[in-house]
Design a protein around this motif. Structure first.
Motif, short mmCIF file in Angstrom:
data_model
loop_
_atom_site.label_atom_id
_atom_site.label_comp_id
_atom_site.label_asym_id
_atom_site.label_seq_id
_atom_site.Cartn_x
_atom_site.Cartn_y
_atom_site.Cartn_z
N PHE A 22 0.84 -1.19 0.00
CA PHE A 22 0.00 0.00 0.00
C PHE A 22 0.88 1.25 0.00
N THR A 23 0.61 2.16 -0.92
CA THR A 23 1.32 3.44 -0.96
C THR A 23 0.37 4.54 -0.54
N ILE A 24 0.79 5.33 0.46
CA ILE A 24 -0.03 6.41 1.00
C ILE A 24 0.62 7.74 0.63
N LEU A 25 -0.11 8.59 -0.06
CA LEU A 25 0.41 9.92 -0.45
C LEU A 25 -0.58 11.01 -0.04
N PRO A 26 -0.12 11.97 0.76
CA PRO A 26 1.16 11.99 1.48
C PRO A 26 1.11 11.04 2.67
N PHE A 27 2.27 10.49 3.02
CA PHE A 27 2.31 9.52 4.10
C PHE A 27 2.15 10.22 5.46
N SER A 28 1.39 9.59 6.34
CA SER A 28 1.29 10.03 7.74
C SER A 28 1.00 8.81 8.59
N THR A 29 1.43 8.85 9.84
CA THR A 29 1.19 7.74 10.75
C THR A 29 -0.29 7.53 10.98
N ASP A 30 -1.04 8.63 11.09
CA ASP A 30 -2.49 8.51 11.30
C ASP A 30 -3.16 7.80 10.13
N ALA A 31 -2.74 8.14 8.91
CA ALA A 31 -3.31 7.50 7.73
C ALA A 31 -2.94 6.02 7.69
N ALA A 32 -1.71 5.69 8.08
CA ALA A 32 -1.27 4.30 8.09
C ALA A 32 -2.06 3.48 9.11
N ASP A 33 -2.30 4.07 10.30
CA ASP A 33 -3.08 3.37 11.34
C ASP A 33 -4.50 3.11 10.87
N LEU A 34 -5.10 4.11 10.22
CA LEU A 34 -6.46 3.96 9.73
C LEU A 34 -6.52 2.93 8.59
N LEU A 35 -5.53 2.96 7.72
CA LEU A 35 -5.47 1.99 6.63
C LEU A 35 -5.37 0.57 7.17
N ALA A 36 -4.55 0.38 8.21
CA ALA A 36 -4.40 -0.95 8.81
C ALA A 36 -5.73 -1.43 9.37
N ALA A 37 -6.49 -0.53 9.99
CA ALA A 37 -7.78 -0.91 10.55
C ALA A 37 -8.76 -1.31 9.44
N ILE A 38 -8.78 -0.53 8.36
CA ILE A 38 -9.69 -0.82 7.25
C ILE A 38 -9.30 -2.13 6.56
N ALA A 39 -8.01 -2.32 6.30
CA ALA A 39 -7.55 -3.54 5.64
C ALA A 39 -7.74 -4.76 6.55
N GLY A 40 -7.60 -4.55 7.86
CA GLY A 40 -7.84 -5.63 8.80
C GLY A 40 -9.26 -6.15 8.71
N GLU A 41 -10.22 -5.23 8.53
CA GLU A 41 -11.61 -5.64 8.38
C GLU A 41 -11.83 -6.40 7.08
N ALA A 42 -10.95 -6.19 6.09
CA ALA A 42 -11.06 -6.89 4.81
C ALA A 42 -10.34 -8.22 4.82
N GLY A 43 -9.76 -8.60 5.97
CA GLY A 43 -9.15 -9.92 6.09
C GLY A 43 -7.65 -9.96 6.22
N PHE A 44 -6.97 -8.79 6.18
CA PHE A 44 -5.51 -8.78 6.31
C PHE A 44 -5.13 -9.13 7.75
#
Length: 305
Positions: free
Chosen positions: A8-30
């Motif tokens: 996953f590439t996040i632009l612009p990168f931020s820790t908050d965005a990465a944490d939220l992405l992990a939560a969303i992807a976790g719900e999708a089975g990651f």
């Protein structure tokens, strides 16, 4: 078990965005993530990846100025715990809650669990009330370092003591991984544990760890998903599941069907914000919430009949 590696590439990168992405992807089975310089590397079982669900989840990403792209490729069939095998890990001490009616005594009088790799365990520094658990993690997840594992082990300490009202406790370990939760329960006095996992490597590794900890005569490790419970005889006093939210929601009714009268169901593997969804599901099955706790935004829920 084959995995996809999704960059996953996040632009612009931020820790908050990465944490939220992990939560969303976790719900999708990651199942797990590694942070990169531009985003996250996520890992998901190949038969669980639904690109449509993933894309729909990301399309509603709440950070308007943030864009997310991803690249999917087969993950290298490697040892996920190679670092533990090469370097080992420092012993992890898990205590029960400061006070537990089930335990009946203050925590310093209750056992403490010391999870170790067999190489970093100086006996002279072991607490007198320590119960050591050696984990040799191969391809399976679960060395005891994660908050969810520690919370369940802590709860087991509170429930399974010489003061326990369930001296003949039968344990069901759903998604057993390395077998650490079953081994913890057995070393705390449970009479029998049956664990299952869809991953063949996990099933074999759990058996191996049971032998190391000399509880293999009371532990059975089975390969399969929740449907394997149709072949398991009898009910259980404790049902444990450290799995992601979506699988818990889908499988909770099957867990409920294997619970003996007055049994406990302990769930973890999900974020605090997902707790209410699981609590509502449990209510529809006649389960009562008896304890709720969190550690670093990871949650643990305890239910009873």
């Amino acid at each position: 078990m084959k995995y996809f590696e999704v960059e996953f590439t996040i632009l612009p990168f931020s820790t908050d965005a990465a944490d939220l992405l992990a939560a969303i992807a976790g719900e999708a089975g990651f199942e797990t993530f590694e942070e990169t310089s531009t985003g996250l590397m996520g890992y998901i079982q190949q038969d669980l990846l639904d690109v449509g669900i993933l894309q729909a989840s990301l399309s509603d990403f709440p950070f308007e100025s943030t864009s997310i792209s991803y690249d999917i490729r087969p993950a290298e069939d490697r040892d996920w715990n190679e670092q533990w095998e090469q370097e080992g890990f420092e012993p992890i001490v898990v205590e029960g809650d400061s006070w537990s009616e089930e335990c009946g005594v203050w925590s310093e009088e209750c056992p403490v669990i010391v999870i170790h790799d067999g190489r970093h365990l100086p006996e002279e520094s072991m607490p007198a009330n320590a119960i050591p658990i050696e984990i040799d993690a191969k391809l399976a997840f679960g060395t005891g370092t994660h908050e969810t594992t520690r919370m369940i082990c802590s709860e087991l300490i509170s429930l399974l003591t010489p003061h326990s009202p369930l001296p003949e406790t039968r344990v069901l370990d759903c998604g057993t991984g390395t077998g650490i939760l079953s081994i913890c329960a057995l070393k705390l006095g449970a009479s029998e544990a049956i664990g299952y996992d869809i991953d063949e490597w996990s099933v074999d590794n759990a058996r191996h760890n049971a032998v190391i900890n000399q509880v293999d005569n009371r532990f059975t490790s089975l390969q399969g998903d929740v449907s394997i419970l149709n072949k398991v005889e009898g009910n259980f006093n404790l049902v444990l599941a450290n799995i992601n939210r979506n699988i818990l929601l889908a499988d909770m009714e099957s867990f409920r069907g294997k619970m003996a009268p007055d049994a406990c169901l302990i769930l973890s593997g999900f974020y605090t914000e997902d707790s209410q969804m699981l609590i509502e599901k449990a209510k529809t099955l006649g389960l009562k919430l008896t304890k709720q706790k969190e550690d670093q935004n990871w949650a643990c829920l305890v239910f009873s009949l």
